[in-house]
Design a protein around this motif. Structure first.
Motif, PDB file in Angstrom:
ATOM      1  N   GLU A  59       4.141  10.961  11.912  1.00 43.37           N
ATOM      2  CA  GLU A  59       5.402  10.327  12.313  1.00 43.37           C
ATOM      3  C   GLU A  59       6.184   9.810  11.110  1.00 43.37           C
ATOM      4  OE1 GLU A  59       6.503  10.508  15.195  1.00 43.37           O
ATOM      5  OE2 GLU A  59       4.819  10.718  16.573  1.00 43.37           O
ATOM      6  N   ARG A  60       5.479   9.464  10.044  1.00 47.60           N
ATOM      7  CA  ARG A  60       6.117   8.863   8.876  1.00 47.60           C
ATOM      8  C   ARG A  60       7.193   9.770   8.288  1.00 47.60           C
ATOM      9  NH1 ARG A  60       6.074   9.170   3.586  1.00 47.60           N
ATOM     10  NH2 ARG A  60       6.299   7.269   2.316  1.00 47.60           N
ATOM     11  N   ASN A  61       7.001  11.058   8.366  1.00 48.45           N
ATOM     12  CA  ASN A  61       7.979  11.995   7.810  1.00 48.45           C
ATOM     13  C   ASN A  61       9.352  11.825   8.445  1.00 48.45           C
ATOM     14  OD1 ASN A  61       6.032  13.163   6.137  1.00 48.45           O
ATOM     15  ND2 ASN A  61       5.381  14.603   7.730  1.00 48.45           N
ATOM     16  N   ASN A  62       9.373  11.376   9.715  1.00 46.35           N
ATOM     17  CA  ASN A  62      10.651  11.160  10.396  1.00 46.35           C
ATOM     18  C   ASN A  62      11.310   9.851   9.972  1.00 46.35           C
ATOM     19  OD1 ASN A  62      10.290  13.546  11.937  1.00 46.35           O
ATOM     20  ND2 ASN A  62       8.973  12.428  13.383  1.00 46.35           N
ATOM     21  N   PHE A  63      10.541   8.964   9.362  1.00 44.38           N
ATOM     22  CA  PHE A  63      11.077   7.690   8.886  1.00 44.38           C
ATOM     23  C   PHE A  63      11.580   7.797   7.452  1.00 44.38           C
ATOM     24  CE2 PHE A  63       8.945   6.343  12.585  1.00 44.38           C
ATOM     25  CZ  PHE A  63       9.278   5.035  12.889  1.00 44.38           C
ATOM     26  N   ALA A  64      10.919   8.630   6.664  1.00 47.10           N
ATOM     27  CA  ALA A  64      11.218   8.702   5.231  1.00 47.10           C
ATOM     28  C   ALA A  64      12.588   9.324   4.991  1.00 47.10           C
ATOM     29  CB  ALA A  64      10.145   9.507   4.521  1.00 47.10           C
ATOM     30  N   LYS A  65      13.451   8.599   4.304  1.00 46.85           N
ATOM     31  CA  LYS A  65      14.782   9.103   3.946  1.00 46.85           C
ATOM     32  C   LYS A  65      14.793   9.655   2.528  1.00 46.85           C
ATOM     33  CE  LYS A  65      16.171   7.040   7.773  1.00 46.85           C
ATOM     34  NZ  LYS A  65      16.178   7.785   9.024  1.00 46.85           N
ATOM     35  N   ASN A  66      13.778   9.250   1.780  1.00 48.01           N
ATOM     36  CA  ASN A  66      13.714   9.631   0.370  1.00 48.01           C
ATOM     37  C   ASN A  66      12.319  10.172   0.074  1.00 48.01           C
ATOM     38  OD1 ASN A  66      13.657   9.798  -2.414  1.00 48.01           O
ATOM     39  ND2 ASN A  66      14.605   7.801  -2.755  1.00 48.01           N
ATOM     40  N   SER A  67      12.254  11.354  -0.451  1.00 49.56           N
ATOM     41  CA  SER A  67      10.947  11.979  -0.721  1.00 49.56           C
ATOM     42  C   SER A  67      10.171  11.237  -1.805  1.00 49.56           C
ATOM     43  CB  SER A  67      11.140  13.444  -1.140  1.00 49.56           C
ATOM     44  OG  SER A  67      11.965  13.525  -2.293  1.00 49.56           O
ATOM     45  N   ASP A  68      10.859  10.401  -2.585  1.00 42.79           N
ATOM     46  CA  ASP A  68      10.190   9.649  -3.651  1.00 42.79           C
ATOM     47  C   ASP A  68       9.529   8.369  -3.137  1.00 42.79           C
ATOM     48  OD1 ASP A  68      10.949  11.511  -5.542  1.00 42.79           O
ATOM     49  OD2 ASP A  68      12.836  10.471  -5.989  1.00 42.79           O
ATOM     50  N   GLU A  69       9.828   7.997  -1.885  1.00 40.93           N
ATOM     51  CA  GLU A  69       9.266   6.761  -1.337  1.00 40.93           C
ATOM     52  C   GLU A  69       7.773   6.952  -1.056  1.00 40.93           C
ATOM     53  OE1 GLU A  69       8.417   3.500  -0.739  1.00 40.93           O
ATOM     54  OE2 GLU A  69      10.622   3.401  -0.516  1.00 40.93           O
ATOM     55  N   LYS A  70       6.943   6.120  -1.705  1.00 41.30           N
ATOM     56  CA  LYS A  70       5.487   6.255  -1.602  1.00 41.30           C
ATOM     57  C   LYS A  70       4.851   5.235  -0.652  1.00 41.30           C
ATOM     58  CE  LYS A  70       5.294   9.561  -4.645  1.00 41.30           C
ATOM     59  NZ  LYS A  70       5.005  10.935  -4.175  1.00 41.30           N
ATOM     60  N   ALA A  71       5.641   4.318  -0.123  1.00 41.47           N
ATOM     61  CA  ALA A  71       5.077   3.265   0.739  1.00 41.47           C
ATOM     62  C   ALA A  71       4.403   3.875   1.955  1.00 41.47           C
ATOM     63  CB  ALA A  71       6.177   2.305   1.173  1.00 41.47           C
ATOM     64  N   LEU A  72       3.256   3.313   2.315  1.00 43.41           N
ATOM     65  CA  LEU A  72       2.533   3.822   3.473  1.00 43.41           C
ATOM     66  C   LEU A  72       3.266   3.488   4.762  1.00 43.41           C
ATOM     67  CD1 LEU A  72       0.071   5.118   4.812  1.00 43.41           C
ATOM     68  CD2 LEU A  72      -1.127   2.921   4.588  1.00 43.41           C
ATOM     69  N   PHE A  73       3.750   2.260   4.871  1.00 47.44           N
ATOM     70  CA  PHE A  73       4.416   1.840   6.103  1.00 47.44           C
ATOM     71  C   PHE A  73       5.903   1.611   5.853  1.00 47.44           C
ATOM     72  CE2 PHE A  73      -0.028   0.518   6.827  1.00 47.44           C
ATOM     73  CZ  PHE A  73      -0.273   1.291   7.958  1.00 47.44           C
ATOM     74  N   LEU A  74       6.721   2.309   6.649  1.00 48.41           N
ATOM     75  CA  LEU A  74       8.167   2.304   6.445  1.00 48.41           C
ATOM     76  C   LEU A  74       8.894   1.693   7.633  1.00 48.41           C
ATOM     77  CD1 LEU A  74       8.631   5.949   5.099  1.00 48.41           C
ATOM     78  CD2 LEU A  74       8.437   3.851   3.739  1.00 48.41           C
ATOM     79  N   MET A 134       0.816  -1.211   0.000  1.00 51.74           N
ATOM     80  CA  MET A 134       0.000   0.000   0.000  1.00 51.74           C
ATOM     81  C   MET A 134       0.853   1.267   0.000  1.00 51.74           C
ATOM     82  SD  MET A 134      -3.419   0.505   2.198  1.00 51.74           S
ATOM     83  CE  MET A 134      -4.061  -0.879   1.246  1.00 51.74           C
ATOM     84  N   ASP A 135       0.448   2.237  -0.825  1.00 52.01           N
ATOM     85  CA  ASP A 135       1.107   3.549  -0.894  1.00 52.01           C
ATOM     86  C   ASP A 135       0.245   4.587  -0.193  1.00 52.01           C
ATOM     87  OD1 ASP A 135       3.174   2.464  -2.378  1.00 52.01           O
ATOM     88  OD2 ASP A 135       2.290   3.016  -4.307  1.00 52.01           O
TER      89      ASP A 135
END
Length: 299
Positions: free
Chosen positions: A193-208, A153-154
Protein backbone atom coordinates in the motif's frame (compact mmCIF):
# COMPACT_ATOMS: atom_id res chain seq x y z
CA UNK A 1 11.91 40.24 55.39
CA UNK A 2 8.16 40.03 54.73
CA UNK A 3 8.43 42.90 52.24
CA UNK A 4 11.15 41.06 50.31
CA UNK A 5 8.83 38.08 49.88
CA UNK A 6 5.97 40.30 48.74
CA UNK A 7 8.18 42.12 46.22
CA UNK A 8 9.32 38.79 44.81
CA UNK A 9 5.77 37.45 44.52
CA UNK A 10 4.63 40.66 42.83
CA UNK A 11 7.44 40.25 40.35
CA UNK A 12 6.36 36.68 39.57
CA UNK A 13 2.75 37.74 39.11
CA UNK A 14 3.17 40.98 37.14
CA UNK A 15 6.54 40.74 35.40
CA UNK A 16 6.99 37.00 34.92
CA UNK A 17 3.25 36.47 34.32
CA UNK A 18 3.03 33.43 36.59
CA UNK A 19 -0.49 32.20 37.32
CA UNK A 20 -2.11 33.09 40.63
CA UNK A 21 -2.16 29.41 41.51
CA UNK A 22 1.62 29.13 41.08
CA UNK A 23 2.26 32.36 42.98
CA UNK A 24 0.10 31.14 45.86
CA UNK A 25 2.06 27.87 45.96
CA UNK A 26 5.29 29.88 46.15
CA UNK A 27 3.78 32.09 48.86
CA UNK A 28 3.05 29.10 51.09
CA UNK A 29 6.58 27.75 50.71
CA UNK A 30 8.21 31.10 51.42
CA UNK A 31 5.98 31.68 54.45
CA UNK A 32 7.38 28.43 55.86
CA UNK A 33 10.89 29.75 55.24
CA UNK A 34 10.03 33.02 56.98
CA UNK A 35 8.53 31.19 59.98
CA UNK A 36 11.72 29.14 60.27
CA UNK A 37 13.82 32.34 60.27
CA UNK A 38 11.68 33.88 63.03
CA UNK A 39 11.92 30.70 65.13
CA UNK A 40 15.70 30.64 64.65
CA UNK A 41 15.98 34.31 65.67
CA UNK A 42 17.32 35.39 62.26
CA UNK A 43 16.93 39.07 61.50
CA UNK A 44 18.03 38.94 57.85
CA UNK A 45 18.28 36.51 54.96
CA UNK A 46 22.07 36.46 55.07
CA UNK A 47 21.93 34.30 58.19
CA UNK A 48 20.32 31.32 56.41
CA UNK A 49 22.77 28.45 55.82
CA UNK A 50 22.79 25.46 53.51
CA UNK A 51 22.25 23.26 56.56
CA UNK A 52 19.08 25.23 57.37
CA UNK A 53 17.71 24.52 53.89
CA UNK A 54 18.46 20.82 54.25
CA UNK A 55 16.79 20.77 57.69
CA UNK A 56 13.67 22.44 56.33
CA UNK A 57 13.33 19.92 53.49
CA UNK A 58 14.02 16.98 55.82
CA UNK A 59 11.45 18.22 58.36
CA UNK A 60 8.70 18.47 55.73
CA UNK A 61 9.63 15.03 54.43
CA UNK A 62 9.30 13.54 57.94
CA UNK A 63 5.91 15.21 58.26
CA UNK A 64 4.72 13.22 55.26
CA UNK A 65 5.29 15.64 52.39
CA UNK A 66 5.59 13.85 49.05
CA UNK A 67 8.83 14.11 47.03
CA UNK A 68 6.93 16.38 44.60
CA UNK A 69 5.93 18.73 47.43
CA UNK A 70 9.49 18.78 48.74
CA UNK A 71 10.76 19.54 45.24
CA UNK A 72 8.34 22.47 44.99
CA UNK A 73 9.45 23.78 48.38
CA UNK A 74 13.11 23.54 47.43
CA UNK A 75 12.51 25.17 44.04
CA UNK A 76 10.58 28.07 45.60
CA UNK A 77 13.30 28.73 48.16
CA UNK A 78 16.12 28.41 45.64
CA UNK A 79 14.51 30.86 43.20
CA UNK A 80 13.63 33.33 45.93
CA UNK A 81 17.17 33.25 47.29
CA UNK A 82 18.47 33.74 43.75
CA UNK A 83 16.28 36.85 43.61
CA UNK A 84 17.79 38.06 46.90
CA UNK A 85 21.25 37.43 45.49
CA UNK A 86 20.49 39.62 42.48
CA UNK A 87 19.21 42.29 44.90
CA UNK A 88 22.46 42.00 46.89
CA UNK A 89 20.51 41.05 50.02
CA UNK A 90 22.69 37.92 50.32
CA UNK A 91 26.16 37.08 49.01
CA UNK A 92 25.60 33.40 48.28
CA UNK A 93 22.56 31.23 47.57
CA UNK A 94 22.53 28.56 50.33
CA UNK A 95 19.98 26.42 48.42
CA UNK A 96 22.30 25.74 45.50
CA UNK A 97 23.39 22.12 45.51
CA UNK A 98 20.72 20.96 47.97
CA UNK A 99 18.78 17.96 46.69
CA UNK A 100 15.28 16.96 47.66
CA UNK A 101 14.03 13.42 48.34
CA UNK A 102 14.05 11.15 45.30
CA UNK A 103 10.74 10.66 43.57
CA UNK A 104 9.52 7.09 43.53
CA UNK A 105 9.66 5.61 40.06
CA UNK A 106 6.26 5.29 38.53
CA UNK A 107 5.28 1.87 37.36
CA UNK A 108 4.54 2.03 33.64
CA UNK A 109 1.00 1.27 32.62
CA UNK A 110 0.49 -1.68 30.36
CA UNK A 111 -2.41 -3.53 28.76
CA UNK A 112 -2.94 -7.16 29.73
CA UNK A 113 -2.13 -9.80 27.12
CA UNK A 114 -5.70 -10.89 26.37
CA UNK A 115 -7.03 -7.34 26.00
CA UNK A 116 -4.16 -6.31 23.74
CA UNK A 117 -4.44 -9.40 21.56
CA UNK A 118 -8.18 -8.84 21.22
CA UNK A 119 -7.62 -5.17 20.37
CA UNK A 120 -5.05 -5.90 17.65
CA UNK A 121 -7.06 -8.80 16.22
CA UNK A 122 -10.13 -6.63 15.74
CA UNK A 123 -8.16 -3.88 13.98
CA UNK A 124 -9.54 -3.69 10.41
CA UNK A 125 -7.30 -4.03 7.36
CA UNK A 126 -9.76 -2.94 4.66
CA UNK A 127 -8.37 0.52 3.92
CA UNK A 128 -4.71 1.49 3.27
CA UNK A 129 -4.65 3.81 6.32
CA UNK A 130 -6.00 0.99 8.49
CA UNK A 131 -3.23 -1.30 7.26
CA UNK A 132 -0.62 1.39 7.97
CA UNK A 133 -1.93 2.10 11.46
CA UNK A 134 -2.16 -1.57 12.35
CA UNK A 135 1.39 -2.13 11.09
CA UNK A 136 2.63 0.67 13.36
CA UNK A 137 0.85 -0.75 16.40
CA UNK A 138 1.95 -4.31 15.74
CA UNK A 139 5.54 -3.10 15.39
CA UNK A 140 5.42 -1.02 18.58
CA UNK A 141 4.07 -3.94 20.58
CA UNK A 142 6.11 -6.64 18.87
CA UNK A 143 9.51 -4.94 19.19
CA UNK A 144 9.05 -2.51 22.09
CA UNK A 145 10.59 0.38 20.17
CA UNK A 146 10.13 4.02 21.15
CA UNK A 147 7.86 6.46 19.33
CA UNK A 148 10.83 8.43 17.96
CA UNK A 149 12.45 5.21 16.80
CA UNK A 150 9.30 4.24 14.92
CA UNK A 151 8.87 7.60 13.19
CA UNK A 152 12.56 7.66 12.17
CA UNK A 153 12.48 4.17 10.70
CA UNK A 154 13.28 3.71 6.99
CA UNK A 155 12.32 0.87 4.68
CA UNK A 156 15.92 -0.29 4.63
CA UNK A 157 15.80 -0.82 8.40
CA UNK A 158 13.46 -3.78 7.89
CA UNK A 159 14.77 -7.30 7.31
CA UNK A 160 12.11 -9.88 6.51
CA UNK A 161 14.60 -12.70 6.13
CA UNK A 162 15.38 -12.82 9.85
CA UNK A 163 12.45 -10.65 11.01
CA UNK A 164 14.60 -7.94 12.55
CA UNK A 165 14.68 -4.15 12.73
CA UNK A 166 17.70 -1.88 12.74
CA UNK A 167 16.85 0.77 15.30
CA UNK A 168 18.60 4.09 15.87
CA UNK A 169 18.07 4.71 19.57
CA UNK A 170 19.06 7.30 22.14
CA UNK A 171 22.60 8.59 21.87
CA UNK A 172 22.63 7.49 18.20
CA UNK A 173 23.17 3.91 19.32
CA UNK A 174 22.11 1.30 16.78
CA UNK A 175 20.58 -1.98 17.92
CA UNK A 176 18.79 -4.84 16.23
CA UNK A 177 15.49 -6.10 17.59
CA UNK A 178 13.19 -8.89 16.41
CA UNK A 179 9.58 -8.57 15.33
CA UNK A 180 6.95 -11.29 15.30
CA UNK A 181 4.89 -13.04 12.66
CA UNK A 182 1.85 -10.81 13.19
CA UNK A 183 4.02 -7.77 12.49
CA UNK A 184 5.56 -9.45 9.45
CA UNK A 185 2.16 -10.18 7.95
CA UNK A 186 0.75 -6.67 8.27
CA UNK A 187 4.05 -4.99 7.35
CA UNK A 188 4.03 -6.95 4.09
CA UNK A 189 0.54 -5.61 3.38
CA UNK A 190 1.60 -2.09 4.24
CA UNK A 191 4.62 -2.11 1.92
CA UNK A 192 2.29 -2.88 -0.96
CA UNK A 193 0.00 0.00 0.00
CA UNK A 194 2.91 2.34 0.70
CA UNK A 195 3.61 2.76 -3.01
CA UNK A 196 0.26 4.56 -3.33
CA UNK A 197 1.27 7.00 -0.58
CA UNK A 198 4.78 7.78 -1.82
CA UNK A 199 4.93 10.95 -3.93
CA UNK A 200 8.69 10.93 -4.16
CA UNK A 201 10.77 7.88 -5.02
CA UNK A 202 13.59 9.25 -2.84
CA UNK A 203 11.44 9.11 0.31
CA UNK A 204 12.82 6.30 2.50
CA UNK A 205 10.48 6.62 5.51
CA UNK A 206 8.72 3.40 6.41
CA UNK A 207 5.48 5.07 7.47
CA UNK A 208 4.04 7.85 5.34
CA UNK A 209 1.19 10.31 5.62
CA UNK A 210 -1.43 10.65 2.89
CA UNK A 211 0.65 13.57 1.60
CA UNK A 212 3.60 11.26 1.11
CA UNK A 213 5.69 12.65 3.96
CA UNK A 214 7.26 10.85 6.91
CA UNK A 215 4.69 10.54 9.70
CA UNK A 216 5.50 12.80 12.64
CA UNK A 217 5.51 11.70 16.28
CA UNK A 218 2.39 13.74 16.88
CA UNK A 219 0.54 12.18 13.95
CA UNK A 220 1.38 8.67 15.19
CA UNK A 221 0.15 9.54 18.67
CA UNK A 222 -3.11 10.85 17.24
CA UNK A 223 -3.69 7.73 15.14
CA UNK A 224 -3.18 5.44 18.14
CA UNK A 225 -5.49 7.56 20.30
CA UNK A 226 -8.09 7.41 17.52
CA UNK A 227 -8.05 3.61 17.35
CA UNK A 228 -7.98 3.17 21.10
CA UNK A 229 -11.13 5.25 21.40
CA UNK A 230 -12.82 3.72 18.38
CA UNK A 231 -12.23 0.12 19.45
CA UNK A 232 -13.21 0.69 23.05
CA UNK A 233 -10.00 0.62 25.09
CA UNK A 234 -10.64 1.91 28.59
CA UNK A 235 -7.49 4.05 28.75
CA UNK A 236 -5.96 6.34 26.16
CA UNK A 237 -3.73 4.37 23.82
CA UNK A 238 -0.27 5.83 23.22
CA UNK A 239 3.03 4.43 21.89
CA UNK A 240 4.67 4.11 25.30
CA UNK A 241 1.81 1.95 26.52
CA UNK A 242 2.54 -0.55 23.75
CA UNK A 243 6.28 -0.40 24.55
CA UNK A 244 5.61 -1.01 28.24
CA UNK A 245 3.21 -3.83 27.42
CA UNK A 246 5.84 -5.49 25.23
CA UNK A 247 8.46 -5.29 27.99
CA UNK A 248 6.09 -6.52 30.68
CA UNK A 249 4.76 -9.46 28.70
CA UNK A 250 8.23 -10.60 27.62
CA UNK A 251 9.48 -10.40 31.19
CA UNK A 252 6.44 -12.25 32.55
CA UNK A 253 7.06 -15.09 30.10
CA UNK A 254 10.85 -15.28 30.21
CA UNK A 255 12.07 -13.58 33.43
CA UNK A 256 15.12 -12.55 31.36
CA UNK A 257 15.82 -8.98 32.44
CA UNK A 258 18.96 -8.68 30.30
CA UNK A 259 17.02 -9.64 27.18
CA UNK A 260 14.39 -7.00 27.95
CA UNK A 261 17.17 -4.45 28.48
CA UNK A 262 18.56 -5.22 25.02
CA UNK A 263 15.12 -5.17 23.46
CA UNK A 264 14.24 -1.74 24.89
CA UNK A 265 17.67 -0.22 24.29
CA UNK A 266 18.23 0.79 27.90
CA UNK A 267 21.79 1.89 28.61
CA UNK A 268 21.52 0.76 32.23
CA UNK A 269 19.93 -2.34 33.69
CA UNK A 270 18.59 -0.16 36.53
CA UNK A 271 16.21 1.49 34.06
CA UNK A 272 14.85 -1.91 33.04
CA UNK A 273 14.50 -3.07 36.64
CA UNK A 274 11.33 -1.02 37.05
CA UNK A 275 9.63 -3.87 35.18
CA UNK A 276 10.59 -6.34 37.89
CA UNK A 277 7.96 -4.64 40.07
CA UNK A 278 5.34 -5.33 37.44
CA UNK A 279 6.63 -8.87 37.09
CA UNK A 280 6.29 -9.40 40.85
CA UNK A 281 2.70 -8.17 40.71
CA UNK A 282 2.02 -10.77 38.03
CA UNK A 283 3.75 -13.44 40.12
CA UNK A 284 1.78 -12.48 43.22
CA UNK A 285 -1.54 -12.71 41.39
CA UNK A 286 -0.58 -16.08 39.92
CA UNK A 287 0.51 -17.32 43.34
CA UNK A 288 -2.68 -16.17 45.04
CA UNK A 289 -4.77 -17.92 42.41
CA UNK A 290 -2.74 -21.14 42.21
CA UNK A 291 -1.23 -21.96 45.60
CA UNK A 292 -3.57 -24.03 47.79
CA UNK A 293 -2.41 -22.32 50.97
CA UNK A 294 -2.73 -18.82 49.49
CA UNK A 295 -6.43 -18.99 48.71
CA UNK A 296 -8.63 -17.02 51.04
CA UNK A 297 -11.16 -19.04 52.96
CA UNK A 298 -14.78 -18.13 52.58
CA UNK A 299 -16.26 -16.76 55.75
Amino acid sequence: MESDIQRYLNRLLHEKRYSEHTVNNYRRQLERLLAFCHDAGYSNWQQITTQDIRMLIAKRHRQGASPSSSALQLSAMRRFLEFLLSEKKITVNPAVGVRGPKKAKRLPKNIDVDSLNHFLDQMPEDEPIEVRDKAMMELLYSSGIRLAELSAMDIDDLSFSDQSLRVLGKGNKVREVPFGNSSKKVLSLWLKERNNFAKNSDEKALFLSQQGNRLTNRAIQQRLAHWGKKLGLNDRLHPHKLRHSCATHVLESSSDLRAVQELLGHASISTTQIYTHLDFQHLAKTYDAAHPRARKKKE
